[in-house]
Design an enzyme around this catalytic site. Sequence first.
Site, PDB file in Angstrom:
ATOM      1  N   HIS A   2       0.793  -1.237   0.000  1.00 10.13           N
ATOM      2  CA  HIS A   2       0.000   0.000   0.000  1.00 10.13           C
ATOM      3  C   HIS A   2       0.825   1.287   0.000  1.00 10.13           C
ATOM      4  O   HIS A   2       0.268   2.381  -0.043  1.00 10.13           O
ATOM      5  CB  HIS A   2      -0.971   0.021   1.192  1.00 10.13           C
ATOM      6  CG  HIS A   2      -0.301   0.343   2.498  1.00 10.13           C
ATOM      7  ND1 HIS A   2       0.344  -0.610   3.256  1.00 10.13           N
ATOM      8  CD2 HIS A   2      -0.152   1.501   3.186  1.00 10.13           C
ATOM      9  CE1 HIS A   2       0.831  -0.054   4.348  1.00 10.13           C
ATOM     10  NE2 HIS A   2       0.555   1.245   4.329  1.00 10.13           N
TER      11      HIS A   2
HETATM   12  C1  UD1 Z   1      -1.987   5.987   5.500  1.00  9.30           C
HETATM   13  C2  UD1 Z   1      -0.691   6.488   6.107  1.00  9.30           C
HETATM   14  C3  UD1 Z   1       0.339   5.388   6.069  1.00  9.30           C
HETATM   15  C4  UD1 Z   1      -0.172   4.115   6.717  1.00  9.30           C
HETATM   16  C5  UD1 Z   1      -1.523   3.727   6.120  1.00  9.30           C
HETATM   17  C6  UD1 Z   1      -2.097   2.586   6.906  1.00  9.30           C
HETATM   18  C7  UD1 Z   1      -0.277   8.895   5.740  1.00  9.30           C
HETATM   19  C8  UD1 Z   1       0.515   9.897   4.978  1.00  9.30           C
HETATM   20  N1  UD1 Z   1      -0.150   7.624   5.351  1.00  9.30           N
HETATM   21  O1  UD1 Z   1      -1.715   5.679   4.148  1.00  9.30           O
HETATM   22  O2  UD1 Z   1       1.493   5.797   6.782  1.00  9.30           O
HETATM   23  O3  UD1 Z   1       0.737   3.083   6.501  1.00  9.30           O
HETATM   24  O4  UD1 Z   1      -2.425   4.834   6.208  1.00  9.30           O
HETATM   25  O5  UD1 Z   1      -3.019   1.848   6.168  1.00  9.30           O
HETATM   26  O6  UD1 Z   1      -0.958   9.256   6.656  1.00  9.30           O
HETATM   27  N2  UD1 Z   1      -8.979   5.117   0.892  1.00  9.30           N
HETATM   28  C9  UD1 Z   1     -10.237   4.580   0.778  1.00  9.30           C
HETATM   29  N3  UD1 Z   1     -10.911   4.277   1.919  1.00  9.30           N
HETATM   30  C10 UD1 Z   1     -10.408   4.484   3.163  1.00  9.30           C
HETATM   31  C11 UD1 Z   1      -9.125   5.041   3.269  1.00  9.30           C
HETATM   32  C12 UD1 Z   1      -8.415   5.359   2.127  1.00  9.30           C
HETATM   33  O7  UD1 Z   1     -10.737   4.377  -0.330  1.00  9.30           O
HETATM   34  O8  UD1 Z   1     -11.090   4.164   4.168  1.00  9.30           O
HETATM   35  C13 UD1 Z   1      -8.216   5.411  -0.347  1.00  9.30           C
HETATM   36  C14 UD1 Z   1      -8.449   6.828  -0.874  1.00  9.30           C
HETATM   37  O9  UD1 Z   1      -8.411   6.763  -2.265  1.00  9.30           O
HETATM   38  C15 UD1 Z   1      -7.230   7.556  -0.377  1.00  9.30           C
HETATM   39  C16 UD1 Z   1      -6.158   6.484  -0.414  1.00  9.30           C
HETATM   40  O10 UD1 Z   1      -6.822   5.284  -0.066  1.00  9.30           O
HETATM   41  O11 UD1 Z   1      -6.910   8.682  -1.166  1.00  9.30           O
HETATM   42  C17 UD1 Z   1      -5.018   6.735   0.560  1.00  9.30           C
HETATM   43  O12 UD1 Z   1      -5.496   6.948   1.873  1.00  9.30           O
HETATM   44  P1  UD1 Z   1      -4.653   7.828   2.916  1.00  9.30           P
HETATM   45  O13 UD1 Z   1      -5.256   7.751   4.254  1.00  9.30           O
HETATM   46  O14 UD1 Z   1      -4.408   9.182   2.358  1.00  9.30           O
HETATM   47  O15 UD1 Z   1      -3.249   7.121   2.924  1.00  9.30           O
HETATM   48  P2  UD1 Z   1      -2.869   5.585   3.086  1.00  9.30           P
HETATM   49  O16 UD1 Z   1      -2.220   5.112   1.839  1.00  9.30           O
HETATM   50  O17 UD1 Z   1      -4.023   4.822   3.615  1.00  9.30           O
HETATM   51  N1  UDP Z   2      -4.009  -5.360   8.755  1.00  7.05           N
HETATM   52  C1  UDP Z   2      -5.304  -5.848   8.818  1.00  7.05           C
HETATM   53  N2  UDP Z   2      -5.922  -6.179   7.638  1.00  7.05           N
HETATM   54  C2  UDP Z   2      -5.297  -6.077   6.418  1.00  7.05           C
HETATM   55  C3  UDP Z   2      -3.969  -5.567   6.393  1.00  7.05           C
HETATM   56  C4  UDP Z   2      -3.358  -5.204   7.581  1.00  7.05           C
HETATM   57  O1  UDP Z   2      -5.887  -5.981   9.900  1.00  7.05           O
HETATM   58  O2  UDP Z   2      -5.913  -6.401   5.397  1.00  7.05           O
HETATM   59  C5  UDP Z   2      -3.344  -4.984  10.012  1.00  7.05           C
HETATM   60  C6  UDP Z   2      -2.017  -5.665  10.230  1.00  7.05           C
HETATM   61  O3  UDP Z   2      -2.214  -6.925  10.841  1.00  7.05           O
HETATM   62  C7  UDP Z   2      -1.293  -4.673  11.115  1.00  7.05           C
HETATM   63  C8  UDP Z   2      -1.814  -3.327  10.633  1.00  7.05           C
HETATM   64  O4  UDP Z   2      -3.031  -3.610   9.946  1.00  7.05           O
HETATM   65  O5  UDP Z   2      -1.661  -4.841  12.469  1.00  7.05           O
HETATM   66  C9  UDP Z   2      -0.843  -2.683   9.676  1.00  7.05           C
HETATM   67  O6  UDP Z   2      -1.454  -1.615   9.056  1.00  7.05           O
HETATM   68  P1  UDP Z   2      -1.077  -1.091   7.605  1.00  7.05           P
HETATM   69  O7  UDP Z   2      -0.344  -2.129   6.864  1.00  7.05           O
HETATM   70  O8  UDP Z   2      -2.320  -0.550   7.015  1.00  7.05           O
HETATM   71  O9  UDP Z   2      -0.158   0.179   7.923  1.00  7.05           O
HETATM   72  P2  UDP Z   2       1.353   0.396   8.367  1.00  7.05           P
HETATM   73  O10 UDP Z   2       1.652  -0.532   9.495  1.00  7.05           O
HETATM   74  O11 UDP Z   2       2.220   0.168   7.175  1.00  7.05           O
HETATM   75  O12 UDP Z   2       1.388   1.836   8.745  1.00  7.05           O
END
Ligand code: UD1
Ligand code: UDP
Length: 389
Positions: free
Chosen positions: A221
Amino acid sequence: MHKSKIITIIGARPQFIIAAAISRGIKNHYPDRIQEMIIHTGQHYDDNMSRVFFEELEIPEPEYNLEVGSGSHAYQTGEIIQRTEQILIKEKPQLVLVYGDTNTTLAGALAASKLHIPVAHIEAGLRSFNKSMPEEINRIGCDHVSTLLFSPTQTGLENLVREGFDPGTLPPYHIDKPGIYHCGDVMFDNVMYFSQIAEKKSHIIETLGLEGKDFILCTLHRPQNTDNASRLNKIMNTLNGISRENQALFILPLHPRTAKMLPQLLEAKLLESIDKNPFFNITAPMAYFDMLMLENRCQIMITDSGGVQKESYFFRKPCLVLRPESEWKEIIDLGTAVIVDDDTEMIRDTYYRFQKEPPQNFPPVFGDGKAAEFILNEFVKFLDSGLQE
Ligand code: UD1
Ligand code: UDP
């Protein structure tokens, strides 16, 4: 007994998971001393990125949902700061608690610190030394306006010391005289606590037909991978190739960011090959108990996630890291996780090596499963010192 008000600011999937351990600790150990109030920024909002975690992990209902949603970094960070500020002025907490390195983390820390409310940062000190990652900027910014900094690892503590934080500082702590701690990993607390419960409650192994089967668990992601056509194609092509030539079962629960980008950026032929590969199973994001079960039963994990890298170690599984670096130096040094980046040869070589010789040595580097308790004891000492009230 006097109750102190702590406001927890969370908004993204891993923050819900980590916050569960702290909320549980407050309920079990300090119900008469700490009143926790939760602000959900709304950074993540799909049911399977948010609601499911509150329900499964029994996280208290947020008092406020800012419903900020998706957008540019400036939009998301700016909106969270503005909306949080109003609540903090009204609620006057004695401490604000933020987690990790998302836009929610930085925005919460900025809003609180500028109102002179002390900030506690959990997962402090982690560094990738790569400021093209938004998270690196968020972490550094947050750490430097925090009053209590809790690092999950020794490396994190050393990073803070290198940036000028003094491990010899004595209380009373203050934003200009912060306290830093190496406390173990709150995510490890959760895995210890929830693994047995997941065994009983999750049916994902049966649902996906994985009983008695070997499989590889993948997550992807990071914007460096999902928003870069060349990297995305290379990684997906390599994984699909390994899967096809070995009839190796891959389970890939897809983050919504990646789900959006795959059809836009993958070459049509590759997209079709993945679609037609019966061994390549792309699913919706997993609920936490299902994810724990998959992690527990898989052979190898392949990921660019911070949390999933760590969980590979908790479950004693080898891990391929689809990034050029990792914040989790300990597990890279021990060789249980290998930085393969988007390099086809590295991915393939490491995959086959781990298939033949899975690592056996997983010494305890993430604490004893009691990080949340440690953190809460420090909170109470801090609140008792009374200077911040
Ligand atoms: C964010 C965090 C990242 C973390 C991740 C965990 C920042 C800069 N990044 O990244 O560090 O690892 O969360 O998962 O804060 N979207 C949906 N539905 C949702 C959420 C997001 O469709 O419920 C889509 C949207 O298109 C959005 C994109 O995902 O623009 C990215 O979401 P965003 O929260 O901006 O960043 P993440 O990639 O999720
Ligand atoms: N996780 C989850 N479902 C998924 C992917 C990840 O519950 O489909 C959990 C995972 O076990 C871990 C946390 O989400 O506890 C990690 O989050 P993510 O990978 O979104 O973000 P990051 O740790 O890179 O910030």
